[in-house]
Design an enzyme around this catalytic site. Sequence first.
Site, PDB file in Angstrom:
ATOM      1  N   LEU A  25      45.420  64.855  60.970  1.00 51.03           N
ATOM      2  CA  LEU A  25      44.295  64.045  61.478  1.00 51.03           C
ATOM      3  C   LEU A  25      43.043  64.903  61.611  1.00 51.03           C
ATOM      4  O   LEU A  25      41.933  64.394  61.625  1.00 51.03           O
ATOM      5  CB  LEU A  25      44.632  63.493  62.867  1.00 51.03           C
ATOM      6  CG  LEU A  25      45.617  62.343  62.983  1.00 51.03           C
ATOM      7  CD1 LEU A  25      46.032  62.135  64.429  1.00 51.03           C
ATOM      8  CD2 LEU A  25      45.023  61.066  62.425  1.00 51.03           C
ATOM      9  N   GLY A  26      43.250  66.197  61.735  1.00 48.93           N
ATOM     10  CA  GLY A  26      42.107  67.090  61.892  1.00 48.93           C
ATOM     11  C   GLY A  26      42.538  68.455  62.383  1.00 48.93           C
ATOM     12  O   GLY A  26      43.713  68.687  62.667  1.00 48.93           O
ATOM     13  N   GLN A  27      41.552  69.302  62.483  1.00 47.43           N
ATOM     14  CA  GLN A  27      41.822  70.689  62.843  1.00 47.43           C
ATOM     15  C   GLN A  27      40.952  71.079  64.018  1.00 47.43           C
ATOM     16  O   GLN A  27      39.745  70.837  64.005  1.00 47.43           O
ATOM     17  CB  GLN A  27      41.485  71.569  61.622  1.00 47.43           C
ATOM     18  CG  GLN A  27      41.672  73.045  61.818  1.00 47.43           C
ATOM     19  CD  GLN A  27      43.083  73.488  61.426  1.00 47.43           C
ATOM     20  OE1 GLN A  27      43.656  72.915  60.512  1.00 47.43           O
ATOM     21  NE2 GLN A  27      43.603  74.489  62.104  1.00 47.43           N
ATOM     22  N   SER A  31      40.329  74.272  67.233  1.00 50.56           N
ATOM     23  CA  SER A  31      40.396  75.728  67.286  1.00 50.56           C
ATOM     24  C   SER A  31      41.784  76.235  67.677  1.00 50.56           C
ATOM     25  O   SER A  31      42.079  77.409  67.548  1.00 50.56           O
ATOM     26  CB  SER A  31      39.347  76.261  68.249  1.00 50.56           C
ATOM     27  OG  SER A  31      39.480  75.599  69.476  1.00 50.56           O
ATOM     28  N   PHE A  32      42.635  75.330  68.181  1.00 50.74           N
ATOM     29  CA  PHE A  32      43.968  75.771  68.595  1.00 50.74           C
ATOM     30  C   PHE A  32      45.060  75.384  67.619  1.00 50.74           C
ATOM     31  O   PHE A  32      46.220  75.679  67.838  1.00 50.74           O
ATOM     32  CB  PHE A  32      44.299  75.224  69.986  1.00 50.74           C
ATOM     33  CG  PHE A  32      43.574  75.967  71.057  1.00 50.74           C
ATOM     34  CD1 PHE A  32      44.142  77.066  71.667  1.00 50.74           C
ATOM     35  CD2 PHE A  32      42.299  75.591  71.427  1.00 50.74           C
ATOM     36  CE1 PHE A  32      43.459  77.771  72.639  1.00 50.74           C
ATOM     37  CE2 PHE A  32      41.611  76.297  72.394  1.00 50.74           C
ATOM     38  CZ  PHE A  32      42.191  77.393  73.000  1.00 50.74           C
ATOM     39  N   GLY A  33      44.692  74.688  66.556  1.00 55.34           N
ATOM     40  CA  GLY A  33      45.695  74.298  65.569  1.00 55.34           C
ATOM     41  C   GLY A  33      45.398  72.937  64.969  1.00 55.34           C
ATOM     42  O   GLY A  33      44.337  72.358  65.205  1.00 55.34           O
ATOM     43  N   VAL A  58      46.096  68.848  64.153  1.00 56.09           N
ATOM     44  CA  VAL A  58      46.594  67.634  64.800  1.00 56.09           C
ATOM     45  C   VAL A  58      47.131  66.704  63.707  1.00 56.09           C
ATOM     46  O   VAL A  58      46.459  66.467  62.701  1.00 56.09           O
ATOM     47  CB  VAL A  58      45.480  66.933  65.612  1.00 56.09           C
ATOM     48  CG1 VAL A  58      46.008  65.674  66.282  1.00 56.09           C
ATOM     49  CG2 VAL A  58      44.894  67.881  66.652  1.00 56.09           C
ATOM     50  N   LYS A 101      49.752  67.826  68.325  1.00 60.55           N
ATOM     51  CA  LYS A 101      48.911  69.023  68.146  1.00 60.55           C
ATOM     52  C   LYS A 101      49.805  70.250  68.081  1.00 60.55           C
ATOM     53  O   LYS A 101      50.498  70.581  69.047  1.00 60.55           O
ATOM     54  CB  LYS A 101      47.933  69.134  69.320  1.00 60.55           C
ATOM     55  CG  LYS A 101      46.918  70.236  69.155  1.00 60.55           C
ATOM     56  CD  LYS A 101      45.981  70.329  70.341  1.00 60.55           C
ATOM     57  CE  LYS A 101      44.833  69.368  70.257  1.00 60.55           C
ATOM     58  NZ  LYS A 101      43.818  69.563  71.312  1.00 60.55           N
ATOM     59  N   ASP A 143      35.210  71.559  79.687  1.00 57.88           N
ATOM     60  CA  ASP A 143      34.883  71.548  78.261  1.00 57.88           C
ATOM     61  C   ASP A 143      34.574  70.128  77.783  1.00 57.88           C
ATOM     62  O   ASP A 143      35.081  69.690  76.750  1.00 57.88           O
ATOM     63  CB  ASP A 143      36.044  72.155  77.463  1.00 57.88           C
ATOM     64  CG  ASP A 143      35.611  72.608  76.076  1.00 57.88           C
ATOM     65  OD1 ASP A 143      34.392  72.826  75.872  1.00 57.88           O
ATOM     66  OD2 ASP A 143      36.471  72.725  75.188  1.00 57.88           O
TER      67      ASP A 143
HETATM   68  N1  LIG Z   1      45.197  61.862  70.434  1.00 58.85           N
HETATM   69  C1  LIG Z   1      44.569  61.873  69.248  1.00 58.85           C
HETATM   70  N2  LIG Z   1      44.566  60.763  68.466  1.00 58.85           N
HETATM   71  C2  LIG Z   1      43.920  60.767  67.285  1.00 58.85           C
HETATM   72  N3  LIG Z   1      43.242  61.810  66.788  1.00 58.85           N
HETATM   73  C3  LIG Z   1      43.200  62.955  67.513  1.00 58.85           C
HETATM   74  C4  LIG Z   1      43.873  63.050  68.767  1.00 58.85           C
HETATM   75  N4  LIG Z   1      43.659  64.294  69.260  1.00 58.85           N
HETATM   76  C5  LIG Z   1      42.885  64.937  68.362  1.00 58.85           C
HETATM   77  N5  LIG Z   1      42.615  64.151  67.300  1.00 58.85           N
HETATM   78  C6  LIG Z   1      41.792  64.495  66.141  1.00 58.85           C
HETATM   79  O1  LIG Z   1      42.172  65.781  65.675  1.00 58.85           O
HETATM   80  C7  LIG Z   1      41.027  66.584  65.437  1.00 58.85           C
HETATM   81  C8  LIG Z   1      41.189  67.945  66.083  1.00 58.85           C
HETATM   82  O2  LIG Z   1      41.291  67.766  67.482  1.00 58.85           O
HETATM   83  P1  LIG Z   1      41.362  68.984  68.488  1.00 58.85           P
HETATM   84  O3  LIG Z   1      41.395  68.416  69.856  1.00 58.85           O
HETATM   85  O4  LIG Z   1      42.449  69.902  68.093  1.00 58.85           O
HETATM   86  O5  LIG Z   1      40.048  69.781  68.201  1.00 58.85           O
HETATM   87  P2  LIG Z   1      38.562  69.557  68.697  1.00 58.85           P
HETATM   88  O6  LIG Z   1      38.560  69.036  70.105  1.00 58.85           O
HETATM   89  O7  LIG Z   1      37.861  68.733  67.669  1.00 58.85           O
HETATM   90  O8  LIG Z   1      38.023  71.035  68.668  1.00 58.85           O
HETATM   91  P3  LIG Z   1      38.342  72.224  69.662  1.00 58.85           P
HETATM   92  O9  LIG Z   1      39.821  72.295  69.854  1.00 58.85           O
HETATM   93  O10 LIG Z   1      37.816  73.376  68.928  1.00 58.85           O
HETATM   94  O11 LIG Z   1      37.628  71.952  70.937  1.00 58.85           O
HETATM   95  C9  LIG Z   1      39.827  65.833  65.937  1.00 58.85           C
HETATM   96  O12 LIG Z   1      39.044  65.496  64.803  1.00 58.85           O
HETATM   97  C10 LIG Z   1      40.331  64.595  66.590  1.00 58.85           C
HETATM   98  O13 LIG Z   1      39.619  63.481  66.121  1.00 58.85           O
END
Ligand SMILES: Nc1ncnc2c1ncn2[C@@H]1O[C@H](COP(=O)(O)OP(=O)(O)OP(=O)(O)O)[C@@H](O)[C@H]1O
Length: 427
Positions: free
Chosen positions: A122-124, A126-128, A130, A144, A239
């Site tokens: 679904l996306g990336q 900074s911690f890995g 998703v 995640k 954050d």
């Molecule tokens: N519960 C969820 N349902 C659907 N998509 C999600 C969910 N959690 C995260 N994502 C998607 O996964 C991607 C990465 O999310 P993640 O929270 O790991 O990083 P971030 O918040 O974008 O960045 P960082 O971790 O650097 O603050 C995002 O684009 C987000 O849209």
Amino acid sequence: MVRQADLVILGVSVGLALGILISCAIFFGIRWYKKRVNIGRSANENSVTTLPIRTNGLGTSTDISASITSSIAPSRYDNVQKNSHFSWWSNQSKDRFASASGILKYSYREIQKATQNFTTSLGQGSFGTVYKATMATGEVVAVKVLAPNSKQGEKEFQTEVLLLGRLHHRNLVNLIGYCVDKGQRILVYQFMSNGSLANLLYGEEKQLSWDDRLQVALDISHGIEYLHEGAVPPVIHRDLKSANILLDHSMRAKVADFGLSKEEVFDGRNSGLKGTYGYMDPAYISTSKLTMKSDIYSFGVIIFELITAIHPHQNLMEYINLAAMDHNGVDEILDKQLVGKCNLGEVRQLAKIAHKCLHKSPKKRPSISEVSQGISRIKQRRLRHMMEASMSFASNNFSRAVSRLEDQQLELSRITPRTTISIGETG
Ligand SMILES: Nc1ncnc2c1ncn2[C@@H]1O[C@H](COP(=O)(O)OP(=O)(O)OP(=O)(O)O)[C@@H](O)[C@H]1O
């Protein structure tokens, strides 16, 4: 000869017995040492405090305890009596239900199967990465997977599980479960089908109406209100940013990412400050003193993102400061997609609230409940106007219908005598 042979046998026996004795001593010595190391380790893991969560009507919290590490508001934290030990973390391998709040523990194989061997990204962050996953129950979730080289990973993972596992509110992204297996650390969240607010504001495909944005602002404020004023001790998110606001299928917003906040190196100095550049409270940066008002500042930035669709990394603050110099200057920085499609009065009211959140003195910023009330008032005013408009529309229609009826009656009364005469004449 015989004597010499006896002596040899005796010597060998004594040697063997000594060897066995020494091996036993070494074996039990190692076991004893390992036991001591384990006791020491679990004592460290158990030193997290267990603290109560209050349900002050703000949400749906049912749990009575929250384990908080680093995000507790310091002043209130001191007043809460600490429970001595928290044994969940060290015992977590025994039960499928990891805690009283019912977070599920999954095996690596289950996650692997649910994500079709980690192919549904679904996306990336900074911690890995998703992934989207469908669990054996049919439930669709977001998974995640912590990158193994994540520096802060382990600590943040524990914070997320211990904290979010016990915070429950409709405007917080629910943590459903976790996996600690085969050297992997995985978090399982409820799936938010509309992704992040950042994607919706800055992505190309989707559009957010003014109505949606106002509702998103209200949802976020309710999420923060639960953290600041519903949880005991209060929780500071640290954050808040548009990337950490996720939207569900009906465009309702929820606050996400509690323990995985990024360690930002500010100004080239490793200051230990937590947060994301562009959203961080300048007062926190200069004093290192973290209060709930730092979350309020970040929320102010998010509100301006909703109004302008300008990212903080694209000089949003400069635009805001320029707009502040002019009465109704916010009209000039309004997102082009909203021009002609929103009520400017409402935009100005929301901008006024956001300006207060960004006040350089934390003390002069409003509390989150004041912000919530302010946004609610905008929505209520709009509802009232809509009701009035529909009432006046209805009453206009009614009076028009009445006068049309009167006209028709008049017409009929003119026609009726003639018709009667003509009937009489023919009869
Ligand atoms: N519960 C969820 N349902 C659907 N998509 C999600 C969910 N959690 C995260 N994502 C998607 O996964 C991607 C990465 O999310 P993640 O929270 O790991 O990083 P971030 O918040 O974008 O960045 P960082 O971790 O650097 O603050 C995002 O684009 C987000 O849209």
